[in-house]
Design an enzyme around this catalytic site. Structure first.
Site, PDB file in Angstrom:
ATOM      1  N   TYR A 143      33.828  68.982  22.418  1.00 24.22           N
ATOM      2  CA  TYR A 143      33.179  68.006  23.296  1.00 24.22           C
ATOM      3  C   TYR A 143      31.720  68.402  23.535  1.00 24.22           C
ATOM      4  CZ  TYR A 143      32.559  65.042  27.473  1.00 24.22           C
ATOM      5  OH  TYR A 143      32.128  64.112  28.391  1.00 24.22           O
ATOM      6  N   LYS A 147      28.538  66.465  21.914  1.00 26.94           N
ATOM      7  CA  LYS A 147      27.558  65.764  22.751  1.00 26.94           C
ATOM      8  C   LYS A 147      26.150  66.324  22.544  1.00 26.94           C
ATOM      9  CE  LYS A 147      30.095  62.847  25.296  1.00 26.94           C
ATOM     10  NZ  LYS A 147      29.786  61.419  25.466  1.00 26.94           N
TER      11      LYS A 147
HETATM   12  P1  NAD Z   1      37.271  57.428  29.468  1.00 27.78           P
HETATM   13  O1  NAD Z   1      38.119  58.340  28.662  1.00 27.78           O
HETATM   14  O2  NAD Z   1      37.898  56.632  30.557  1.00 27.78           O
HETATM   15  O3  NAD Z   1      36.479  56.419  28.532  1.00 27.78           O
HETATM   16  C1  NAD Z   1      36.175  56.670  27.191  1.00 27.78           C
HETATM   17  C2  NAD Z   1      36.433  55.389  26.411  1.00 27.78           C
HETATM   18  O4  NAD Z   1      36.055  55.585  25.040  1.00 27.78           O
HETATM   19  C3  NAD Z   1      37.913  55.000  26.411  1.00 27.78           C
HETATM   20  O5  NAD Z   1      38.049  53.624  26.691  1.00 27.78           O
HETATM   21  C4  NAD Z   1      38.368  55.330  24.996  1.00 27.78           C
HETATM   22  O6  NAD Z   1      39.465  54.544  24.565  1.00 27.78           O
HETATM   23  C5  NAD Z   1      37.104  55.074  24.208  1.00 27.78           C
HETATM   24  N1  NAD Z   1      37.051  55.804  22.938  1.00 27.78           N
HETATM   25  C6  NAD Z   1      37.352  57.112  22.712  1.00 27.78           C
HETATM   26  N2  NAD Z   1      37.178  57.407  21.422  1.00 27.78           N
HETATM   27  C7  NAD Z   1      36.753  56.268  20.805  1.00 27.78           C
HETATM   28  C8  NAD Z   1      36.438  55.928  19.463  1.00 27.78           C
HETATM   29  N3  NAD Z   1      36.490  56.847  18.480  1.00 27.78           N
HETATM   30  N4  NAD Z   1      36.046  54.663  19.184  1.00 27.78           N
HETATM   31  C9  NAD Z   1      36.008  53.725  20.163  1.00 27.78           C
HETATM   32  N5  NAD Z   1      36.313  53.980  21.447  1.00 27.78           N
HETATM   33  C10 NAD Z   1      36.675  55.244  21.773  1.00 27.78           C
HETATM   34  O7  NAD Z   1      36.096  58.355  30.069  1.00 27.78           O
HETATM   35  P2  NAD Z   1      34.850  57.972  30.994  1.00 27.78           P
HETATM   36  O8  NAD Z   1      34.872  58.890  32.144  1.00 27.78           O
HETATM   37  O9  NAD Z   1      34.769  56.523  31.215  1.00 27.78           O
HETATM   38  O10 NAD Z   1      33.650  58.445  30.052  1.00 27.78           O
HETATM   39  C11 NAD Z   1      32.794  57.527  29.400  1.00 27.78           C
HETATM   40  C12 NAD Z   1      31.649  58.287  28.753  1.00 27.78           C
HETATM   41  O11 NAD Z   1      30.899  58.974  29.735  1.00 27.78           O
HETATM   42  C13 NAD Z   1      32.103  59.330  27.732  1.00 27.78           C
HETATM   43  O12 NAD Z   1      31.209  59.323  26.642  1.00 27.78           O
HETATM   44  C14 NAD Z   1      31.993  60.624  28.493  1.00 27.78           C
HETATM   45  O13 NAD Z   1      31.751  61.713  27.633  1.00 27.78           O
HETATM   46  C15 NAD Z   1      30.805  60.343  29.401  1.00 27.78           C
HETATM   47  N6  NAD Z   1      30.858  61.192  30.604  1.00 27.78           N
HETATM   48  C16 NAD Z   1      31.701  60.895  31.634  1.00 27.78           C
HETATM   49  C17 NAD Z   1      31.739  61.729  32.745  1.00 27.78           C
HETATM   50  C18 NAD Z   1      32.622  61.446  33.938  1.00 27.78           C
HETATM   51  O14 NAD Z   1      32.646  62.266  34.853  1.00 27.78           O
HETATM   52  N7  NAD Z   1      33.320  60.335  34.026  1.00 27.78           N
HETATM   53  C19 NAD Z   1      30.932  62.871  32.792  1.00 27.78           C
HETATM   54  C20 NAD Z   1      30.114  63.150  31.704  1.00 27.78           C
HETATM   55  C21 NAD Z   1      30.055  62.292  30.622  1.00 27.78           C
END
Ligand code: NAD
Ligand code: UDP
Length: 313
Positions: A143, A147
């Site tokens: 991860y 990133k």
């Molecule tokens: P989440 O797991 O709820 O959402 C991720 C989404 O991406 C899901 O709907 C999943 O089905 C989709 N996905 C995964 N792999 C995929 C692929 N190969 N092709 C198409 N779709 C795919 O997580 P989230 O918290 O909503 O995170 C969203 C983004 O924000 C991510 O990139 C995550 O790294 C980033 N992020 C989130 C947080 C947090 O605290 N929520 C913190 C840092 C970064």
């Protein structure tokens, strides 16, 4: 404006879709439904300005859009470690495909990066200028390094091909629509508390995080995308600055629920960062953004959501 949200059926993505539709965008949500769910976007089913595409960002796709928000990637350690090779592919090939599209159709692209690019930080709080302390070969590397490469590709497409980029580094965000089995700490603790189970505190619970409520984060994300100027391509931290330990988080959830919660200790996962807190001066100065929602208020909304999800109302 026609806007693409990859990961649009996920936790953050679905809130972003709501916000963009409200702002008058035509929105395409693209998702492979690995951790996301159609239920998160089902309320837009009849909306003619909304479209869902089931697609994996690892595969190329061409869409005519004005903005791309690239959020596709599992974010919870249990999910991104389930198939680590796929996680690297999703981050690296996913952003390559989106950048290729952005270059071709000349649209702006925002990458959802993460505080994990700082790894187990030696500088505290973390500023955007800090290069981080990431283990390249540990269980979180798929991860973190995925990133980091995504940020590198964003900057290289910007320098080499003048692609109009935005990079936000998101710190721990919580709220309604986290999946019941998401595995991240806020949803785990809330679901366990509501089910009258013991809360699983990893390690001694002294490790710290800062928890940002989803509405605040989405405001910051949109502000970063809208931001114009010489420095607009530089990474920006988005997160809350109230730093608490996991033991304090248990107390906070207990006080919102209104009873004492019981805990059990579980082993601390490998490479779990000890401390984390964003320096958000850049977001304050450039975006005029800072989080507004106090933890107890955000937890109240989230607990109400999970009560409903678990059929406890
Ligand atoms: P989440 O797991 O709820 O959402 C991720 C989404 O991406 C899901 O709907 C999943 O089905 C989709 N996905 C995964 N792999 C995929 C692929 N190969 N092709 C198409 N779709 C795919 O997580 P989230 O918290 O909503 O995170 C969203 C983004 O924000 C991510 O990139 C995550 O790294 C980033 N992020 C989130 C947080 C947090 O605290 N929520 C913190 C840092 C970064
Ligand atoms: N954590 C915990 N119990 C859980 C889930 C997580 O104590 O049931 C801890 C985890 O070890 C970490 C912190 O909570 O120190 C935040 O974990 P999360 O997975 O939410 O996010 P990240 O580690 O990616 O910041």
């Amino acid at each position: 404006m026609r806007t693409l949200v990859t990961g649009g059926a996920g936790f953050l993505g679905s809130h972003l879709v709501d916000r963009l539709l409200k702002d008058g965008h035509e929105v395409i949500a693209l998702d492979n439904l690995f951790t996301g769910s159609k239920a998160n976007i089902a309320h837009h089913h009849e909306n003619p300005y909304f479209e869902f595409i089931r697609h994996d960002v690892v595969q190329p796709i061409l869409l005519e859009v004005d903005w791309i928000f690239n959020l596709a990637c599992p974010a919870s350690p249990i999910h991104y470690q389930f198939n680590p090779v796929k996680t690297v592919k999703t981050s690296v090939m996913g952003v390559l495909n989106m950048l290729g599209m952005a270059k071709r159709v000349k649209c702006r692209i925002l990458q959802a990066s993460t505080s994990e690019v700082y790894g187990d930080p030696l500088d505290h709080p973390q500023k955007e200028t800090y290069w981080g302390n990431v283990n390249t070969i540990g269980p979180r590397s798929c991860y973190d390094e995925g990133k980091r490469v995504a940020e590198t590709l964003m900057m290289d497409y910007h320098r080499q091909s003048a692609v109009d980029i935005r990079i936000i580094r998101i710190f721990n965000t919580y709220g309604p629509r986290m999946a019941v089995g998401d595995g991240r700490v806020a949803s785990n603790f809330i679901v366990q508390a509501l089910k009258d189970e013991k809360l699983t505190v990893y390690g001694d619970g002294s490790q710290t995080r800062c928890f940002c409520y989803v509405d605040d984060l989405i405001n910051g994300m949109v502000a970063a995308m809208e931001h114009e100027g010489e420095d607009a391509h530089e990474p920006i931290n988005l997160g809350n600055i109230q730093e608490i330990s996991m033991n304090q988080l248990v107390e906070e959830i207990g006080s919102v629920i209104g009873r004492k919660l019981h805990i059990e200790h579980k082993p601390l996962p490998g490479d779990d960062p000890v401390r984390r807190r964003p320096d958000i001066s850049r977001a304050k100065e450039r975006l005029n953004w800072q989080p507004r929602t106090p933890l107890n208020e955000g937890l109240t909304h989230t607990i109400t959501y999970f009560k409903e999800r678990l059929g406890l109302d």
